[in-house]
Design an enzyme around this catalytic site. Structure first.
Site, PDB file in Angstrom:
ATOM      1  CE1 TYR A 147      -3.906   2.402   0.194  1.00  0.00           C
ATOM      2  CE2 TYR A 147      -2.333   3.332   1.777  1.00  0.00           C
ATOM      3  CZ  TYR A 147      -3.682   3.415   1.158  1.00  0.00           C
ATOM      4  OH  TYR A 147      -4.260   4.593   0.961  1.00  0.00           O
ATOM      5  CD  GLU A 154      -2.312   4.562  -6.591  1.00  0.00           C
ATOM      6  OE1 GLU A 154      -2.939   5.495  -5.985  1.00  0.00           O
ATOM      7  OE2 GLU A 154      -2.283   3.330  -6.574  1.00  0.00           O
TER       8      GLU A 154
END
Length: 186
Positions: A147, A154
């Site tokens: 994560y 991102e």
């Protein structure tokens, strides 16, 4: 009749989950192979089509939730899939200048490991009625590493794409309109 519908639901979800698992496994294989053979600069070109297909297939998960095939709430599914599609199509596809950035590699590897585990987990649950304990452990433990690497990749890619988006905003808007038009024709 309810039994037949339940069987069809399980069969469909089994095929869907294993098909998307294979797509993400292909993305992972190509990313790692290209990273090893040619370097991070070439990873996007190697994974572009299978990445787009695997990521876009997730749109069906919204439909699955809407029609009641799965219990996933749309309020959680929609933003996650929307952000992934934004990264895949608006950032990676529409801003070629960042396609060779090293963060693309960490993004693709993070996504593909996560999704390979997730889709195989759901595929096992549909086939066997449960997932093996080792797969359950992977599903909820790899999150701790993947994560942060995924989300930071991102955010970093969006940040590094901003100057190109600012300079060529109309180009990106035009490509996005063309892309949406071609998707809607299918």
């Amino acid at each position: 009749m309810a039994r037949i519908l339940s069987l069809l639901r399980r069969l469909y979800l089994t095929v869907y989950n294993w098909a998307v698992f294979l797509g993400w496994s292909q993305v992972l294989f190509l990313a790692v192979k290209t990273l090893k053979d040619s370097g991070h600069e070439h990873v996007y070109n190697a994974v572009e089509k299978p990445l787009q297909l695997a990521q876009t297939a997730a749109v069906l998960e919204i439909l699955h939730g809407l029609v009641g095939l799965v219990r996933s709430p749309i309020t959680a599914t929609l933003p996650q899939i929307g952000s992934r599609l934004y990264l895949t199509w608006v950032i990676l596809y529409s801003v070629p200048e960042i396609q060779s950035h090293f963060l693309v590699t960490s993004l693709v590897i993070s996504w593909s490991i996560t999704e390979s585990i997730r889709y195989s987990f759901f595929g096992m649950k549909e086939v066997l009625g449960f997932a093996p304990s080792w797969l359950l452990w992977l599903r909820y433990s790899t999150f701790l590493l993947l994560y942060p690497t995924g989300i930071s990749s991102e955010v970093g890619l969006v940040y590094f794409a901003l100057p190109y988006i600012k300079v060529c905003r109309r180009c990106i808007e035009f490509r996005t309109v063309l892309l949406l038009g071609s998707i809607l024709k299918v």
